[in-house]
Design a protein around this motif. Structure first.
Motif, PDB file in Angstrom:
ATOM      1  N   ASP A 260       0.833  -1.209   0.000  1.00  0.00           N
ATOM      2  CA  ASP A 260       0.000   0.000   0.000  1.00  0.00           C
ATOM      3  C   ASP A 260       0.866   1.257   0.000  1.00  0.00           C
ATOM      4  OD1 ASP A 260      -2.079  -1.801   0.218  1.00  0.00           O
ATOM      5  OD2 ASP A 260      -3.102  -0.726   1.822  1.00  0.00           O
TER       6      ASP A 260
ATOM      7  N   ALA B 140      -5.865 -10.274  -6.310  1.00  0.00           N
ATOM      8  CA  ALA B 140      -5.577  -8.981  -5.686  1.00  0.00           C
ATOM      9  C   ALA B 140      -4.090  -8.816  -5.418  1.00  0.00           C
ATOM     10  CB  ALA B 140      -6.360  -8.846  -4.395  1.00  0.00           C
TER      11      ALA B 140
ATOM     12  N   TYR C  34      -4.027  -5.905  -0.485  1.00  0.00           N
ATOM     13  CA  TYR C  34      -5.042  -6.507   0.373  1.00  0.00           C
ATOM     14  C   TYR C  34      -6.209  -5.543   0.590  1.00  0.00           C
ATOM     15  CZ  TYR C  34      -7.108  -9.037   4.295  1.00  0.00           C
ATOM     16  OH  TYR C  34      -7.973  -9.718   5.120  1.00  0.00           O
ATOM     17  N   SER C  35      -7.409  -6.088   0.614  1.00  0.00           N
ATOM     18  CA  SER C  35      -8.604  -5.290   0.885  1.00  0.00           C
ATOM     19  C   SER C  35      -8.849  -5.276   2.390  1.00  0.00           C
ATOM     20  CB  SER C  35      -9.824  -5.880   0.161  1.00  0.00           C
ATOM     21  OG  SER C  35      -9.635  -5.867  -1.231  1.00  0.00           O
TER      22      SER C  35
ATOM     23  N   ASP D 151     -10.345  -4.628   5.948  1.00  0.00           N
ATOM     24  CA  ASP D 151     -11.692  -4.486   6.481  1.00  0.00           C
ATOM     25  C   ASP D 151     -11.643  -3.528   7.668  1.00  0.00           C
ATOM     26  OD1 ASP D 151     -14.162  -4.682   7.653  1.00  0.00           O
ATOM     27  OD2 ASP D 151     -14.126  -6.865   7.916  1.00  0.00           O
TER      28      ASP D 151
END
Length: 903
Positions: free
Chosen positions: A107, A630, A633-634, A636
């Protein structure tokens, strides 16, 4: 890639092994330029080969190679070398936060305009999920299945994250839950002794080496694989191609002679070795075993000794390659080609141990006659505190007054719903657990034979004992079945509870309610006996104050006896079905019985079958989905397990030009000797009144779903609140009170350490922690450094540090400082109300430089004392200047990364 291609000394040669040809970097060829190296310790030959292979004229030069040769004359060195291990090993407690950090780095790379694909392991990484299973169910044939169900319920989110990581990152494999302990899987399957890798059309052979995110990575040194534990942050750097920066170590030679006597086990040997080496003082040093006794030790016994290196304080405890190594490789199902390569390579490189050879040259030596080893335990608080079995009763009674406090010595509490009472010294946990012993067929078979003989005599465990069997791999189940021993273990309550690291790391699960209530009511000092390697305060179970390490057969014996106040060498374990007393000698197997069972039941076929499909997992694992596509990472936002950490928030492309002094710091904690990473960052239960518990409840998590601190290491919000939150830690500001509390100054208000840290943060006040000797002993727990950093601690000042934690502090941008001899918190009269300045950093940070600690007391008086800066190497200077190792690596990769979208 294993080589750089520079090779100034021209030592690359070819090795023919049967029909296969390998390139390798020849130590005998290097001797032509460097001089005779034949008596260099075997462990240093591994480091020398690493330098030869990576010699590039920059990070590794000919001068580094000459320093290795000069070691033989000086027997020590102050030369810093860049060491590159072949691979990295992780377990899930330490592996989850490492993968979280890698995901966060991706990220950050995107945010800074770089290529996220640059964040990828460059060396093979294996993560074994072994630290999450807890002993909830026990003494039942359904225990294993029930514990696995609970494990998946509690950890599904973490496991899905790891599934994502295994698909998103190259060179990253995950061994699913229910397979075994990472160190045993490493020993029995992953390790190859000699590693190989493709370079063009060539196959290059070199020693198998590794770093691991668990301190007991050292276990594999018993197989002649050089490896040790590092923090997750160091491991991440190694994965990303950064060398491990280290001084060429001192090597202490441990000479073994004779052979173990009848009745003594590998566990008794390792407790003896641990006590001797702790007394000797080997922190930061290699230990290498030599002498005629080495050849008499089975590989599993060597691994047991090597496993305990963190307990005796060494970086590693190394055993060289010999016939025993090859025999073990054959037994564990390694290919004939690999075994042949290991033998040929070791002999070609002068790495082959054999009887009659000249002893290597060592920095220092000590010696043990194996025939003098006697049955032993270690406890009640430290693994180095060995107690002969015959003295165990007296040892407990001597320790009882300090452990019991105001509880009467004859306290006896009836256990509700039963016909018995609980007393001081009663054993409430008896666990065959942990990598130390469950890799060793000799002691595991011995435990099964004790169970068999006990059942045949009519004995059973005492009803207040929580028993468990957590093998290190499925191989144990295979040979217990073949030997017909599991049925006897089941009959006395040692049913299989899971494959993983359970009781040894605090995953012992709750005591039965009635037992726990009795302990609390009487403030009883109850005991645990476990075949583990750690017994620090508060680690095994919050309600158990006396914890003893013992061999698996002794664990069974104490489950039968039920109390530490019984001398099991002279008093009966219980009454047999014939009404006669049964003694330890009546159920203890002979060496011949153990050997016969091992030979018949422990087979290469069993190892091959157990590891045939090691990465597949069961149906539960297969059912956990992950987004294969992906790259990032998504996260949460509602998760309390996996959270985006703040390490890179607001990070610039370049570090600050200079390092600032620390001024006006308050003391967050004033701590004593032997503060462990368990004290700093507990792995066990989350206390219901703790800051971490309050946070979880504010997010809607019920106490029954708190799980363990170790399972929540992917959540910085939980972990920073858990820092210094161990129930047994004592902040000396509070006069002996236990728990994670401090005083907020200048008010002097008592509150939790977390709350005080946040209050200081709001005021813009930096913090320091003061410690005693051996600060940071124990597990290589990166959260002990991460949490310290996130609380706002800028420096830790102690009398001495354990190796891994000191390194981790630097890796998180926290300054480790040592008082000089004769100065400590007591001689300085510190009470916590002082303010602290650390001066001299702005003049330019250098390795191991002297700085000034200025102490301003509440009355305004000022005292200055010198302190040693334990930023030990030039690489560590770079890490500290960047705010930590992750920031350093990210900036390095960013500099080599074209912004996304550019040609």
């Amino acid at each position: 890639m294993p080589v750089t291609g520079h090779d100034t000394l021209q030592v690359r040669r070819s090795l023919q092994v049967g029909d296969l040809a390998y390139d390798y970097f020849s130590i005998p060829e290097a001797e032509k330029a460097l001089g005779d190296l034949s008596r260099l310790p075997f462990s240093l030959k591994v480091l020398l080969e690493n330098l030869l292979r990576f010699e590039d004229g920059r990070s590794v030069t000919v001068e580094h190679l000459k320093a290795m040769a000069a070691w033989l004359k000086e027997r020590s060195s102050q030369t810093e070398i860049a060491y590159r291990p072949a691979r990295v090993l992780m377990q899930d407690f330490t592996g989850v936060p490492a993968v979280v950090d890698l995901a966060a780095m991706r990220d950050a790379m995107v945010a800074l305009g770089g290529d996220p694909k640059k964040i990828n392991p460059l060396v093979p990484v294996d993560l074994v999920i072994d630290h999450s299973v807890q002993v909830d169910a026990f003494a039942s044939r359904l225990a294993f299945e029930r514990n696995v169900e609970l494990e998946y319920e509690r950890n599904r989110e973490r496991y899905a994250f790891l599934r994502w990581g295994s698909q998103a990152f190259d060179n990253f494999r995950v061994v699913p839950p229910g397979t075994g302990i990472c160190h045993q899987v490493n020993l029995e399957y992953l390790a190859q002794v000699v590693w190989t890798a493709k370079e063009g059309n060539k196959e290059v052979a070199y020693p198998d080496t590794l770093v691991g995110t668990d301190s007991h990575t050292t276990m594999v040194n018993g197989l002649a694989v050089l490896g040790w534990g590092v923090g997750g942050i160091e491991a991440e750097a190694a994965m990303l191609g950064q060398p491990v920066s280290m001084l060429i170590p001192e090597v202490v030679g441990f000479k073994l002679t004779g052979a173990l006597p009848e009745g003594a086990t590998a566990t008794d040997l390792v407790l003896t070795v641990t006590q001797m080496l702790r007394k000797k003082g080997v922190v930061g040093k290699f230990v290498e075993f030599y002498g005629p006794g080495v050849g008499k030790l089975p590989l599993a016994d060597r691994a047991t000794i090597a496993n305990m290196a963190p307990e005796y304080g060494a970086t590693c405890g190394f055993f060289p390659i010999d016939e025993v190594t090859l025999d073990y490789m054959r037994l564990t199902g390694r290919t004939p080609e690999r075994v042949a390569l290991v033998e040929a390579y070791a002999k070609a490189q002068g790495m082959w141990r054999h009887d009659g050879m000249a002893d290597p040259v060592f920095t220092d030596t000590l010696e043990l006659d194996l025939s003098t080893v006697e049955p032993s335990l270690a406890g009640p608080k430290r693994p180095q505190d060995r107690v002969p079995l015959k003295s165990a009763k007296q040892s407990f009674e001597d320790a009882l007054p300090s452990l019991a406090g105001d509880s009467p010595r004859d306290a006896s509490v009836p256990v509700k719903g039963t016909d018995y009472s609980l007393k001081h010294g009663d054993v409430v946990i008896a666990a065959i657990t942990s990598c130390t012993n469950t890799s060793n067929p000799g002691v595991m078979i011995a435990a099964g034979l004790v169970a068999k003989k006990a059942v045949e005599k009519g004995l059973n465990r005492k009803p207040w004992v929580k028993t468990s069997l957590a093998p290190g791999s499925r191989v144990v189940t295979d040979y217990y079945r073949k030997a017909g021993l599991q049925t006897y273990l089941d009959q006395i309550g040692f049913d299989l509870v899971g494959y993983g690291c359970t009781t040894c790391i605090g995953n012992s699960g709750p005591l039965p309610d009635a037992i726990g209530d009795a302990v609390n009511e009487g403030k009883l000092v109850v005991a645990a006996v476990l075949s583990g390697n750690r017994n620090f305060e508060g680690r095994v179970h919050a309600q158990v104050k006396a914890n003893y390490l013992a061999s698996p057969p002794l664990v069974v014996a104490y489950a039968l006896a039920g109390s530490m106040t019984r001398d099991i060498t002279t008093e009966p374990l219980g009454m047999g079905k014939d009404g006669k007393p049964v003694y330890l000698k009546d159920v203890w197997p002979t060496p011949q019985e153990v050997d016969a069972a091992v030979r018949s039941a422990v087979t290469a076929e069993g190892f091959r079958a157990s590891y045939a499909d090691v990465f597949a997992g069961d149906a539960r694992w297969a059912a956990i989905g992950a987004d294969k596509a992906a790259m990032t990472y998504s996260w949460d936002p509602n998760s309390t397990y996996i959270q985006l950490p703040p390490y890179f928030t607001g990070m610039s492309r370049e570090p600050a030009k200079s390092v600032s002094d620390i001024k006006g710091a308050r003391i967050l904690a004033l701590l004593g000797d032997s503060i462990t990473t368990d004290h700093i960052s507990p792995a066990g239960n989350i206390a219901k009144t703790s800051p971490a518990a309050k946070y979880l409840m504010s997010r809607g998590v019920e106490p029954k779903d708190f799980n363990q601190y170790g399972a929540r290491r992917g959540s910085h919000e939980v972990m920073m609140r858990g820092t210094f939150a161990n129930i047994r830690i004592k902040n000396e500001m509070l006069g002996g009170k236990e728990g994670g509390y401090t005083k907020l100054w200048p008010e002097g208000t008592e509150m939790s350490i977390y709350d005080a840290a946040m209050a200081y943060k709001e005021r813009g006040v930096p913090l320091v922690v003061i410690g005693g000797k051996e600060y940071g002993t124990g597990s290589s727990r990166d959260w002990a450094a991460k949490g310290t950093s996130l609380l706002g601690v800028k420096a830790v000042i102690a009398e001495s540090f354990e190796r891994i934690h000191r390194s981790n502090l630097v890796g998180m941008g926290v300054l480790p400082l040592c008082f000089y001899e004769g100065t400590d918190r007591k001689t300085l009269g510190l009470d916590g109300s002082e303010t602290i300045d650390i001066l001299g950093l702005e003049a330019g940070l250098k390795p191991r430089m002297q700085l000034t600690c200025r102490i301003t007391r509440a009355d305004g008086s000022v005292q200055e004392v010198p302190v040693l800066c334990r930023v030990d190497t030039l690489d560590e200077v770079d890490y500290y200047r960047n705010g930590g190792i992750l920031q350093y690596v990210l900036r390095q990769l960013l500099a080599s990364s074209e912004p996304v979208g550019r040609a």
